[in-house]
Design a protein around this motif. Structure first.
Motif, PDB file in Angstrom:
ATOM      1  N   VAL A  34      23.783 -40.189  10.052  1.00  0.00           N
ATOM      2  CA  VAL A  34      24.008 -41.167   8.844  1.00  0.00           C
ATOM      3  C   VAL A  34      22.496 -41.224   8.103  1.00  0.00           C
ATOM      4  O   VAL A  34      22.524 -40.828   6.986  1.00  0.00           O
ATOM      5  CB  VAL A  34      24.297 -42.611   9.302  1.00  0.00           C
ATOM      6  CG1 VAL A  34      24.270 -43.492   8.247  1.00  0.00           C
ATOM      7  CG2 VAL A  34      25.899 -42.779   9.800  1.00  0.00           C
ATOM      8  N   LYS A  35      21.464 -41.250   9.127  1.00  0.00           N
ATOM      9  CA  LYS A  35      20.102 -41.250   8.548  1.00  0.00           C
ATOM     10  C   LYS A  35      19.603 -40.008   7.854  1.00  0.00           C
ATOM     11  O   LYS A  35      18.890 -39.997   6.951  1.00  0.00           O
ATOM     12  CB  LYS A  35      19.201 -41.893   9.510  1.00  0.00           C
ATOM     13  CG  LYS A  35      19.240 -43.268   9.834  1.00  0.00           C
ATOM     14  CD  LYS A  35      18.011 -43.727  10.779  1.00  0.00           C
ATOM     15  CE  LYS A  35      18.476 -45.276  11.012  1.00  0.00           C
ATOM     16  NZ  LYS A  35      18.304 -46.220  10.043  1.00  0.00           N
ATOM     17  N   ALA A  36      20.477 -39.071   8.334  1.00  0.00           N
ATOM     18  CA  ALA A  36      20.034 -37.697   7.735  1.00  0.00           C
ATOM     19  C   ALA A  36      20.597 -37.509   6.441  1.00  0.00           C
ATOM     20  O   ALA A  36      20.456 -36.350   5.620  1.00  0.00           O
ATOM     21  CB  ALA A  36      20.332 -36.495   8.925  1.00  0.00           C
ATOM     22  N   GLY A  37      21.619 -38.268   5.868  1.00  0.00           N
ATOM     23  CA  GLY A  37      22.426 -38.070   4.976  1.00  0.00           C
ATOM     24  C   GLY A  37      23.827 -37.196   4.998  1.00  0.00           C
ATOM     25  O   GLY A  37      24.025 -36.765   4.022  1.00  0.00           O
ATOM     26  N   ALA A  39      27.272 -36.412   5.219  1.00  0.00           N
ATOM     27  CA  ALA A  39      28.584 -37.133   4.336  1.00  0.00           C
ATOM     28  C   ALA A  39      29.302 -37.947   5.420  1.00  0.00           C
ATOM     29  O   ALA A  39      29.538 -37.234   6.561  1.00  0.00           O
ATOM     30  CB  ALA A  39      29.277 -36.111   3.682  1.00  0.00           C
ATOM     31  N   GLU A  40      29.773 -38.911   5.030  1.00  0.00           N
ATOM     32  CA  GLU A  40      30.791 -39.758   5.907  1.00  0.00           C
ATOM     33  C   GLU A  40      32.192 -39.083   6.282  1.00  0.00           C
ATOM     34  O   GLU A  40      32.549 -38.959   7.481  1.00  0.00           O
ATOM     35  CB  GLU A  40      31.216 -41.103   5.171  1.00  0.00           C
ATOM     36  CG  GLU A  40      31.970 -42.113   5.780  1.00  0.00           C
ATOM     37  CD  GLU A  40      32.443 -42.999   4.936  1.00  0.00           C
ATOM     38  OE1 GLU A  40      33.734 -43.657   4.769  1.00  0.00           O
ATOM     39  OE2 GLU A  40      31.492 -43.769   4.568  1.00  0.00           O
TER      40      GLU A  40
END
Length: 99
Positions: A34-37, A39-40
């Motif tokens: 999540v912190k690395a970006g 995608a969900e």
């Protein structure tokens, strides 16, 4: 549109690296993704398709929210089968927390 699909495919290929080159996802590796970006939708797909060992007690769920993990990802973690149970499909039905 094609570029977005390419980025999603690349993210999918790099997920093991972002998760610390582990085959088994953990709460910590999900927070890192999540912190690395990532995608969900990619994180949820990885949760649904691979081995995972998640801590889903109340304190752990609160820590996930505090770390900025989206609700849909937390739900996927809660309904993921326990270690040793192979393969599972998309989210459906009522979440069944593991103990």
């Amino acid at each position: 549109m094609i570029r977005r699909a390419g980025v999603a495919l690349l993210a999918w290929a790099l997920l093991p690296l972002a998760a610390g080159a582990q085959d088994t996802l953990t709460n910590q590796s999900v927070v890192a993704l999540v912190k690395a970006g990532v995608a969900e939708s990619v994180i949820i797909a990885r949760i649904q398709s691979g081995a995972a060992t998640f801590d889903t007690d109340a304190d752990a769920l609160s820590a996930l929210r505090a770390a900025g993990v989206p609700e849909r990802i937390i739900q996927a973690m809660v309904v993921a089968p326990p270690p040793g149970v192979a393969g599972h499909g998309p989210l459906s039905g009522t979440p069944t927390p593991r103990r």
